[in-house]
Scaffold this motif. Structure first.
Motif, PDB file in Angstrom:
ATOM      1  N   ALA A   1       0.430  -1.255  -0.114  1.00 48.00           N
ATOM      2  CA  ALA A   1       0.062   0.011   0.486  1.00 48.00           C
ATOM      3  C   ALA A   1       0.988   0.956  -0.222  1.00 48.00           C
ATOM      4  O   ALA A   1       1.380   2.162  -0.939  1.00 48.00           O
ATOM      5  N   ARG A   2       1.792   1.341   0.592  1.00 47.24           N
ATOM      6  CA  ARG A   2       3.514   2.376   1.117  1.00 47.24           C
ATOM      7  C   ARG A   2       3.938   2.640  -0.745  1.00 47.24           C
ATOM      8  O   ARG A   2       3.694   3.450  -1.082  1.00 47.24           O
ATOM      9  N   SER A   3       3.761   2.101  -0.887  1.00 44.38           N
ATOM     10  CA  SER A   3       4.756   1.930  -2.742  1.00 44.38           C
ATOM     11  C   SER A   3       3.839   2.630  -3.257  1.00 44.38           C
ATOM     12  O   SER A   3       4.229   2.761  -4.625  1.00 44.38           O
ATOM     13  N   LEU A   4       3.016   2.428  -3.403  1.00 47.85           N
ATOM     14  CA  LEU A   4       1.655   3.452  -4.595  1.00 47.85           C
ATOM     15  C   LEU A   4       2.031   4.443  -4.221  1.00 47.85           C
ATOM     16  O   LEU A   4       2.078   5.077  -5.186  1.00 47.85           O
ATOM     17  N   LEU A   5       2.408   4.895  -2.681  1.00 49.32           N
ATOM     18  CA  LEU A   5       2.465   6.555  -2.614  1.00 49.32           C
ATOM     19  C   LEU A   5       4.318   6.566  -2.076  1.00 49.32           C
ATOM     20  O   LEU A   5       4.988   7.766  -2.213  1.00 49.32           O
TER      21      LEU A   5
ATOM     22  N   PHE B   1      -4.504   5.276   7.798  1.00 52.06           N
ATOM     23  CA  PHE B   1      -3.516   4.775   8.208  1.00 52.06           C
ATOM     24  C   PHE B   1      -4.442   3.919   9.226  1.00 52.06           C
ATOM     25  O   PHE B   1      -5.318   3.995   9.550  1.00 52.06           O
ATOM     26  N   GLN B   2      -3.206   2.817   9.785  1.00 51.43           N
ATOM     27  CA  GLN B   2      -3.620   1.891  11.210  1.00 51.43           C
ATOM     28  C   GLN B   2      -4.461   2.564  12.454  1.00 51.43           C
ATOM     29  O   GLN B   2      -5.043   2.464  12.742  1.00 51.43           O
ATOM     30  N   ASP B   3      -2.982   3.396  12.563  1.00 54.42           N
ATOM     31  CA  ASP B   3      -3.558   3.504  14.093  1.00 54.42           C
ATOM     32  C   ASP B   3      -4.070   5.463  13.460  1.00 54.42           C
ATOM     33  O   ASP B   3      -2.960   6.057  14.194  1.00 54.42           O
ATOM     34  N   PRO B   4      -4.717   5.746  14.047  1.00 56.89           N
ATOM     35  CA  PRO B   4      -5.013   7.142  13.860  1.00 56.89           C
ATOM     36  C   PRO B   4      -4.655   7.815  14.771  1.00 56.89           C
ATOM     37  O   PRO B   4      -4.384   9.499  14.914  1.00 56.89           O
TER      38      PRO B   4
ATOM     39  N   ASP C   1      -5.560   1.622   5.031  1.00 57.69           N
ATOM     40  CA  ASP C   1      -4.030   0.164   5.195  1.00 57.69           C
ATOM     41  C   ASP C   1      -4.759   0.523   6.892  1.00 57.69           C
ATOM     42  O   ASP C   1      -4.484   0.905   7.629  1.00 57.69           O
ATOM     43  N   GLU C   2      -6.307  -0.586   6.638  1.00 59.91           N
ATOM     44  CA  GLU C   2      -6.316  -1.053   7.914  1.00 59.91           C
ATOM     45  C   GLU C   2      -7.045  -0.298   8.946  1.00 59.91           C
ATOM     46  O   GLU C   2      -6.625  -0.215  10.590  1.00 59.91           O
ATOM     47  N   PRO C   3      -7.807   0.272   8.409  1.00 58.59           N
ATOM     48  CA  PRO C   3      -8.223   1.482   8.862  1.00 58.59           C
ATOM     49  C   PRO C   3      -8.869   1.183  10.445  1.00 58.59           C
ATOM     50  O   PRO C   3      -9.970   2.266  11.338  1.00 58.59           O
ATOM     51  N   THR C   4      -9.442   0.217  10.114  1.00 62.04           N
ATOM     52  CA  THR C   4     -10.453   0.361  11.551  1.00 62.04           C
ATOM     53  C   THR C   4      -9.786  -0.804  13.005  1.00 62.04           C
ATOM     54  O   THR C   4     -10.860  -0.710  13.725  1.00 62.04           O
TER      55      THR C   4
ATOM     56  N   LEU D   1     -15.080   7.027  -5.661  1.00 62.23           N
ATOM     57  CA  LEU D   1     -13.797   6.790  -5.423  1.00 62.23           C
ATOM     58  C   LEU D   1     -13.183   4.509  -5.564  1.00 62.23           C
ATOM     59  O   LEU D   1     -14.388   3.741  -5.517  1.00 62.23           O
ATOM     60  N   THR D   2     -11.971   4.849  -6.166  1.00 62.58           N
ATOM     61  CA  THR D   2     -11.898   3.383  -6.273  1.00 62.58           C
ATOM     62  C   THR D   2     -10.972   3.104  -4.681  1.00 62.58           C
ATOM     63  O   THR D   2     -10.837   3.876  -4.369  1.00 62.58           O
ATOM     64  N   LEU D   3     -11.234   2.171  -4.424  1.00 61.30           N
ATOM     65  CA  LEU D   3     -10.542   2.171  -2.930  1.00 61.30           C
ATOM     66  C   LEU D   3      -9.755   0.382  -3.054  1.00 61.30           C
ATOM     67  O   LEU D   3     -10.478  -0.585  -3.715  1.00 61.30           O
ATOM     68  N   MET D   4      -9.196   1.138  -2.455  1.00 60.91           N
ATOM     69  CA  MET D   4      -8.142  -0.165  -1.965  1.00 60.91           C
ATOM     70  C   MET D   4      -8.048  -0.340  -0.509  1.00 60.91           C
ATOM     71  O   MET D   4      -7.742   0.305   0.032  1.00 60.91           O
ATOM     72  N   LEU D   5      -8.393  -1.586   0.159  1.00 56.49           N
ATOM     73  CA  LEU D   5      -8.443  -1.674   1.760  1.00 56.49           C
ATOM     74  C   LEU D   5      -7.719  -2.740   2.098  1.00 56.49           C
ATOM     75  O   LEU D   5      -7.343  -4.283   1.998  1.00 56.49           O
ATOM     76  N   ILE D   6      -7.066  -2.674   2.726  1.00 58.15           N
ATOM     77  CA  ILE D   6      -5.947  -3.694   3.125  1.00 58.15           C
ATOM     78  C   ILE D   6      -6.672  -4.224   4.831  1.00 58.15           C
ATOM     79  O   ILE D   6      -6.777  -3.072   5.350  1.00 58.15           O
ATOM     80  N   SER D   7      -6.542  -5.246   5.001  1.00 52.36           N
ATOM     81  CA  SER D   7      -7.259  -6.041   6.530  1.00 52.36           C
ATOM     82  C   SER D   7      -6.531  -6.562   6.626  1.00 52.36           C
ATOM     83  O   SER D   7      -6.383  -7.958   5.432  1.00 52.36           O
ATOM     84  N   HIS D   8      -6.767  -7.681   7.781  1.00 51.24           N
ATOM     85  CA  HIS D   8      -6.305  -8.854   8.158  1.00 51.24           C
ATOM     86  C   HIS D   8      -8.189  -9.881   8.168  1.00 51.24           C
ATOM     87  O   HIS D   8      -7.631 -11.222   8.751  1.00 51.24           O
ATOM     88  N   ASP D   9      -8.645  -9.278   8.499  1.00 48.93           N
ATOM     89  CA  ASP D   9     -10.526  -9.761   9.121  1.00 48.93           C
ATOM     90  C   ASP D   9     -11.328  -9.515   7.407  1.00 48.93           C
ATOM     91  O   ASP D   9     -11.751  -8.690   6.236  1.00 48.93           O
ATOM     92  N   LEU D  10     -10.941 -10.461   6.632  1.00 47.13           N
ATOM     93  CA  LEU D  10     -11.830 -11.345   6.071  1.00 47.13           C
ATOM     94  C   LEU D  10     -13.530 -10.356   6.236  1.00 47.13           C
ATOM     95  O   LEU D  10     -13.708 -10.451   4.946  1.00 47.13           O
ATOM     96  N   GLY D  11     -14.043 -10.279   7.364  1.00 45.98           N
ATOM     97  CA  GLY D  11     -15.374  -9.953   7.773  1.00 45.98           C
ATOM     98  C   GLY D  11     -15.132  -8.585   6.782  1.00 45.98           C
ATOM     99  O   GLY D  11     -16.437  -8.380   6.724  1.00 45.98           O
ATOM    100  N   VAL D  12     -14.234  -7.511   7.361  1.00 46.25           N
ATOM    101  CA  VAL D  12     -13.881  -6.640   6.962  1.00 46.25           C
ATOM    102  C   VAL D  12     -14.449  -6.160   5.147  1.00 46.25           C
ATOM    103  O   VAL D  12     -14.489  -5.090   5.229  1.00 46.25           O
TER     104      VAL D  12
END
Lengths: 327, 339
Positions: free
Chosen positions: A51-55, A97-100, A185-188, A212-223
């Motif tokens: 995800a960070r590579s994109l920027l 990002f993950q941890d606001p 990146d793991e926003p929740t 928007l186009t969305l790229m959502l990174i998570s370890h949680d399949l439910g999210v």
């Protein structure tokens, strides 16, 4: 139609004192405008680094691009001069990002941080608007993410806000440049469960409203299932499966994806007990040869230990990187 | 002003008051455990037994310790530091005369230390492990390692005796009339009175001792600032500022530097106190008429009251500096205002 984002054979290594970690090992991915893509995988599989590579946010050193291209709207991000890169960040691709708590500056007011983002984006291509104009824009953005009482909020500091409010502020900042692609990146992950659902609904709503186009990174399949129409599964720096989310959940093709789904506990007590995948994630400094998953795979053969499987499209829209996968 | 900031300020001032009382106690104890007899010193070398006893009664040294302490404290509260035996003047007057020279020297040295230390610290952090970083590291280590009196002599040899660009020692030529005091700081007074010639001459006298005094201070500011900047530039909030497209200069100079300045401030407070006490060496080398030189000449003469006075003034300065640092902390860090 040219894709919004096209990643080809992207390899990224991290150089350390105790060797080189091959964190991303030949990523190939295309994303079209309007798609919602989920990226799922265990911690350390390289999804955040991707995800960070994109920027181009991975600090270098230690990060080193070994090969590949990341093309956004046809332009190679990896070859951009600094000025172009600035015009990309926030304006065309935005990120949350993950941890606001740690991704907001503890010493600067919310207003200052939002104004800096807005004026910085102006400054990438022209003159920055004056501070009070930027502040008006910030107030509008805060309203858009469901935060009332903008003047008080803009004057407050991050430690005075709740986790959910901080994440909303970061989302508002991400919207400030009207980006085409939102990378979350793991926003929740760092939020309470009830707040998780609200923030996820907010992101899904904004994606719909603003196209928007969305790229959502998570370890949680439910999210991911809740917000993304398409999902890629990553394992140890590789994309191992790429499929529409509904199909992926109903009928995973890669042994690792099957293992992931089997590890999800069922609320229904009559269902099968959750099963873990035997073994642990491999060292990225000396990854196993061939398929990186083969030491943990029950279907592994001699071929898997010597030859790395590429992503192959078994059905339209469904690709898998496994020698033994079949429809 | 912010009400929380005011409360924070009051808490800090109260704490400083307690520390001041501790300092007064400490100087009193030191004076009383010192191995010389102040009565014998005051009575003179040829005094007989009865004259010493007379002096003891005159100075109240025969009273119980708690009474002596009370007198010491109440004298201090009235600005009375006692009388110097060597000069015959009151120590308070002497301090008022010598302290501005030291303050001026230390302020300029701190200014040099900050003006060079902070930007070089930021630069080294940005150029981490490149040649610029290595160069500033050598610079900083030498700044901490060089003994100030030796470095002072070296500069005198080079710039004063050798090249003849700058005067060797003193504060102003004996031929020059100093400006009428307004603040007591010679350079400031010369500027306020518009005496450019005096200002330039004063500057030529102060520059060498100020550089010597600033060197260790600059070195530690540089190193701390570098380490903190390296840390801050790696922080999550810097990455998100980059991702949101904030101007890169603004990220370095505001978003990261502001965070890095918090620990740097603590070092500045400590270094200020350290600087005040190391003027003893530097003022002696450069014959600078400040409290350091005053303390040295009094100590050599066995004159105890001025040494105590100087100790108190240095300690007071240290406290005031740390109070200012604490207040700046409160201004920089919104979280502290609620602590």
């Amino acid at each position: 139609m040219t894709p919004l984002l096209a990643i080809q054979d992207y390899r990224l290594a991290f150089d350390g004192f105790d060797g080189t970690a091959h964190v991303l090992d030949g990523i190939a991915l295309e994303l079209h405008a309007g798609e919602t893509l989920g990226v799922v995988g265990e911690s350390g599989c390289g999804k955040s680094v991707l995800a960070r590579s994109l920027l181009r946010l991975n600090p270098s050193p230690p990060a080193r691009v070994v090969s590949g291209h990341i093309r956004f709207e046809g332009e190679d991000v990896l070859a951009m001069p600094p000025a172009r890169l600035r015009a990309l960040r926030g304006r065309r691709i935005a990120m949350i990002f993950q941890d606001p708590a740690s991704y907001l500056n503890p010493l600067l007011s919310i207003g200052t941080q939002m104004e800096d983002a807005i004026r910085g984006q102006d400054g990438a291509t022209g003159r920055a608007r004056p501070r009070d104009a930027a502040r008006d824009r910030a107030a509008t953005l805060l309203a858009a993410v469901g935060l009332a009482d903008a003047p008080r909020l803009l004057a407050s500091h991050p430690h005075q806000l709740s986790g959910g409010m901080r994440q909303r502020v970061l989302i508002a900042m991400a919207l400030s440049g009207d980006p085409a692609l939102l990378v979350a990146d793991e926003p929740t992950t760092a939020l309470d469960v009830t707040v998780q659902a609200q923030v996820l609904a907010l992101i899904a709503g904004l994606v719909r409203e603003r196209g928007l186009t969305l790229m959502l990174i998570s370890h949680d399949l439910g999210v991911i299932a809740a917000a993304c129409a398409r999902t890629v599964v990553m394992y140890a720096g590789n994309i191992v499966e790429d499929a529409p989310t509904a199909y992926l959940l109903a009928r995973p093709l890669h042994p690792y994806t099957r293992g992931l789904l089997a590890a999800v506990p069922e609320l229904d007590s009559h269902g099968p007990r959750p099963r873990g995948i035997p073994g642990g994630i491999p060292s990225l400094r000396s990854p196993p040869p061939g398929c990186r998953f083969h030491p943990r795979c029950d279907r592994a053969s001699a071929l898997c230990a010597t030859e790395k499987p590429g992503l192959r499209e078994l059905l339209p829209g469904r690709a898998v990187a496994c020698h033994h996968a079949e429809v | 002003m912010d009400r929380r900031l005011t409360a924070y300020l009051l808490r800090r001032v109260a704490l400083a008051g307690i520390m001041l009382f501790g300092l007064v106690c400490l100087t009193f104890v030191i004076a009383n455990v010192a191995p010389n007899d102040p009565a014998a010193l005051a009575a003179g070398p040829d005094a007989g037994r009865s004259q010493i006893e007379q002096a003891r009664r005159d100075y109240g040294l025969d009273r119980p310790l708690h009474e002596q302490f009370w007198r010491y404290v109440s004298d201090l509260a009235q600005g009375e530091f006692g009388r110097s035996i060597a000069t015959g003047r009151s120590v308070g007057q002497d301090l008022a005369r010598y302290f501005p020279a030291t303050l001026e020297l230390c302020l300029l040295a701190m200014l040099i230390g900050l003006a060079i230390g902070v930007p070089l610290g930021v630069l080294s952090a940005l150029m981490k492990d490149r040649w610029v970083d290595h160069l500033t590291r050598i610079f900083a280590v030498s700044g901490i390692a060089l003994p100030p009196f030796w470095f002072g002599l070296l500069l005198q040899l080079g710039f004063a005796t050798g090249l003849g660009w700058l005067p060797t020692s003193g504060r102003l030529s004996v031929m020059t009339e100093p400006p009428d005091p307004i603040t007591g700081l010679l350079l400031t007074d010369a500027l306020l009175r518009g005496q450019w010639g005096v200002f330039r001459e004063g500057l030529s006298y102060i520059v060498l001792p100020a550089i010597v005094l600033s060197f260790p201070c600059m070195a530690s500011i540089l190193r701390v600032n570098r380490a903190e900047m390296v840390e801050a530039l790696r922080a999550d909030y810097v990455m998100s500022a980059q991702a949101h497209g904030v101007n890169p200069w603004r990220i370095v100079c505001v978003h990261a530097l502001r965070n890095a300045m918090l620990p740097t401030l603590a070092i500045i407070g400590l270094r200020w106190g350290w600087m005040m006490s190391s003027t003893v060496l530097v003022e002696t080398v450069f014959d600078w008429p400040g409290i350091g030189l005053y303390a040295v000449s009094s100590a050599i003469a066995g004159d105890f009251k001025p040494v105590m006075g100087v100790t108190l003034i240095v300690g007071l300065n240290f406290m005031v500096a740390n109070l200012i640092v604490d207040l700046l902390y409160g201004v920089l860090d919104p979280r502290l205002r609620e602590g």
